[in-house]
Design a protein around this motif. Structure first.
Motif, PDB file in Angstrom:
ATOM      1  N   SER A  63     -17.569   2.835  16.287  1.00 35.63           N
ATOM      2  CA  SER A  63     -18.263   1.647  16.767  1.00 35.63           C
ATOM      3  C   SER A  63     -17.322   0.829  17.624  1.00 35.63           C
ATOM      4  CB  SER A  63     -18.754   0.808  15.587  1.00 35.63           C
ATOM      5  OG  SER A  63     -19.401  -0.332  16.067  1.00 35.63           O
ATOM      6  N   GLY A  64     -17.723   0.534  18.847  1.00 34.16           N
ATOM      7  CA  GLY A  64     -16.864  -0.208  19.749  1.00 34.16           C
ATOM      8  C   GLY A  64     -17.247  -1.665  19.882  1.00 34.16           C
ATOM      9  N   ASP A  65     -18.250  -2.119  19.180  1.00 33.02           N
ATOM     10  CA  ASP A  65     -18.733  -3.490  19.298  1.00 33.02           C
ATOM     11  C   ASP A  65     -17.679  -4.474  18.819  1.00 33.02           C
ATOM     12  OD1 ASP A  65     -20.092  -6.008  18.634  1.00 33.02           O
ATOM     13  OD2 ASP A  65     -21.880  -4.907  19.182  1.00 33.02           O
ATOM     14  N   THR A  66     -17.455  -5.521  19.600  1.00 32.95           N
ATOM     15  CA  THR A  66     -16.504  -6.557  19.196  1.00 32.95           C
ATOM     16  C   THR A  66     -17.165  -7.923  19.208  1.00 32.95           C
ATOM     17  OG1 THR A  66     -15.721  -6.848  21.463  1.00 32.95           O
ATOM     18  CG2 THR A  66     -14.505  -5.289  20.075  1.00 32.95           C
ATOM     19  N   THR A  67     -18.469  -7.960  19.077  1.00 33.13           N
ATOM     20  CA  THR A  67     -19.188  -9.230  19.154  1.00 33.13           C
ATOM     21  C   THR A  67     -19.163 -10.009  17.850  1.00 33.13           C
ATOM     22  OG1 THR A  67     -21.277  -8.259  18.458  1.00 33.13           O
ATOM     23  CG2 THR A  67     -20.804  -8.257  20.827  1.00 33.13           C
ATOM     24  N   GLY A  68     -18.680  -9.403  16.796  1.00 32.26           N
ATOM     25  CA  GLY A  68     -18.704 -10.060  15.497  1.00 32.26           C
ATOM     26  C   GLY A  68     -19.965  -9.783  14.707  1.00 32.26           C
ATOM     27  N   GLN A  69     -20.907  -9.064  15.290  1.00 37.24           N
ATOM     28  CA  GLN A  69     -22.167  -8.750  14.612  1.00 37.24           C
ATOM     29  C   GLN A  69     -22.018  -7.497  13.756  1.00 37.24           C
ATOM     30  OE1 GLN A  69     -24.884 -10.817  14.765  1.00 37.24           O
ATOM     31  NE2 GLN A  69     -23.378 -12.069  15.829  1.00 37.24           N
ATOM     32  N   PRO A  70     -22.666  -7.461  12.585  1.00 39.82           N
ATOM     33  CA  PRO A  70     -22.587  -6.268  11.737  1.00 39.82           C
ATOM     34  C   PRO A  70     -23.081  -5.027  12.476  1.00 39.82           C
ATOM     35  CG  PRO A  70     -23.671  -8.076  10.575  1.00 39.82           C
ATOM     36  CD  PRO A  70     -23.500  -8.502  12.006  1.00 39.82           C
ATOM     37  N   GLN A  71     -22.444  -3.902  12.171  1.00 42.12           N
ATOM     38  CA  GLN A  71     -22.800  -2.620  12.776  1.00 42.12           C
ATOM     39  C   GLN A  71     -23.399  -1.724  11.703  1.00 42.12           C
ATOM     40  OE1 GLN A  71     -22.104  -2.072  16.340  1.00 42.12           O
ATOM     41  NE2 GLN A  71     -22.135  -4.267  15.891  1.00 42.12           N
ATOM     42  N   ASP A  72     -24.538  -1.112  12.008  1.00 43.53           N
ATOM     43  CA  ASP A  72     -25.239  -0.268  11.037  1.00 43.53           C
ATOM     44  C   ASP A  72     -24.399   0.907  10.559  1.00 43.53           C
ATOM     45  OD1 ASP A  72     -27.480  -1.887  11.184  1.00 43.53           O
ATOM     46  OD2 ASP A  72     -28.465  -0.626  12.692  1.00 43.53           O
ATOM     47  N   ASP A  73     -23.517   1.424  11.418  1.00 43.83           N
ATOM     48  CA  ASP A  73     -22.742   2.620  11.085  1.00 43.83           C
ATOM     49  C   ASP A  73     -21.341   2.298  10.563  1.00 43.83           C
ATOM     50  OD1 ASP A  73     -21.779   1.644  13.498  1.00 43.83           O
ATOM     51  OD2 ASP A  73     -21.507   3.619  14.397  1.00 43.83           O
ATOM     52  N   CYS A  74     -21.075   1.044  10.205  1.00 49.94           N
ATOM     53  CA  CYS A  74     -19.727   0.623   9.809  1.00 49.94           C
ATOM     54  C   CYS A  74     -19.606   0.497   8.290  1.00 49.94           C
ATOM     55  CB  CYS A  74     -19.371  -0.697  10.474  1.00 49.94           C
ATOM     56  SG  CYS A  74     -17.766  -1.346   9.964  1.00 49.94           S
ATOM     57  N   LEU A  75     -18.713   1.296   7.716  1.00 56.54           N
ATOM     58  CA  LEU A  75     -18.467   1.268   6.278  1.00 56.54           C
ATOM     59  C   LEU A  75     -18.097  -0.129   5.800  1.00 56.54           C
ATOM     60  CD1 LEU A  75     -17.892   2.743   3.544  1.00 56.54           C
ATOM     61  CD2 LEU A  75     -15.562   3.079   4.412  1.00 56.54           C
ATOM     62  N   PHE A  76     -17.204  -0.811   6.510  1.00 53.83           N
ATOM     63  CA  PHE A  76     -16.750  -2.121   6.058  1.00 53.83           C
ATOM     64  C   PHE A  76     -17.832  -3.192   6.223  1.00 53.83           C
ATOM     65  CE2 PHE A  76     -11.931  -1.137   6.617  1.00 53.83           C
ATOM     66  CZ  PHE A  76     -11.991  -0.245   5.566  1.00 53.83           C
ATOM     67  N   CYS A  77     -18.665  -3.086   7.228  1.00 59.59           N
ATOM     68  CA  CYS A  77     -19.807  -4.008   7.338  1.00 59.59           C
ATOM     69  C   CYS A  77     -20.729  -3.838   6.139  1.00 59.59           C
ATOM     70  CB  CYS A  77     -20.566  -3.782   8.638  1.00 59.59           C
ATOM     71  SG  CYS A  77     -19.723  -4.366  10.127  1.00 59.59           S
TER      72      CYS A  77
END
Length: 121
Positions: A2-16
């Motif tokens: 995941s390359g998003d850096t907007t601060g929004q949760p990412q569906d594919d992110c374990l830590f989110c």
């Protein structure tokens, strides 16, 4: 990754998912902006991850996007070390695959409880 850096949760992110409570973790500390939990593959007797609740892909992206949140994460590494009664410890930010980053959400490792060699692996 995941390359998003907007601060929004990412569906594919374990830590989110850990932040959202969708995946269990052994929490050590939590603040308004950070979560600290035990690493599932500890490299020392104490190995805790400190993450921002907001999603940023790595330490460089976090620092560029939100210096105050970066400071919160760093302050929490010291708070974890104090809580864990570590006299000495290492704080590590792996940034990029070549440095060993495997979860694409900024995080600091707090590692201690044994002698640590330099240079690291």
């Amino acid at each position: 990754m995941s390359g998003d850096t907007t601060g929004q949760p990412q569906d594919d992110c374990l830590f989110c998912k850990i932040v959202a409570g969708e995946i269990p973790a052994t929490l050590v500390r939590e603040t308004e902006t950070t979560v600290a939990f035990r690493d599932i593959n500890p490299q020392a007797p104490t190995h805790v991850l400190v993450i921002p609740k907001a999603h940023h892909k790595d330490a460089a992206a976090l620092a560029a996007a939100d210096p105050a949140l970066t400071a919160d994460v760093l302050r929490e590494t010291a708070a974890v070390a104090e809580q864990e009664q570590l006299e000495s410890y290492r704080t590590v930010f792996n940034t990029g695959a070549g440095a060993g980053q495997t979860v694409w959400h900024a995080h600091a490792h707090v590692i201690g409880g044994r002698g640590l060699q330099w240079p690291p692996g």
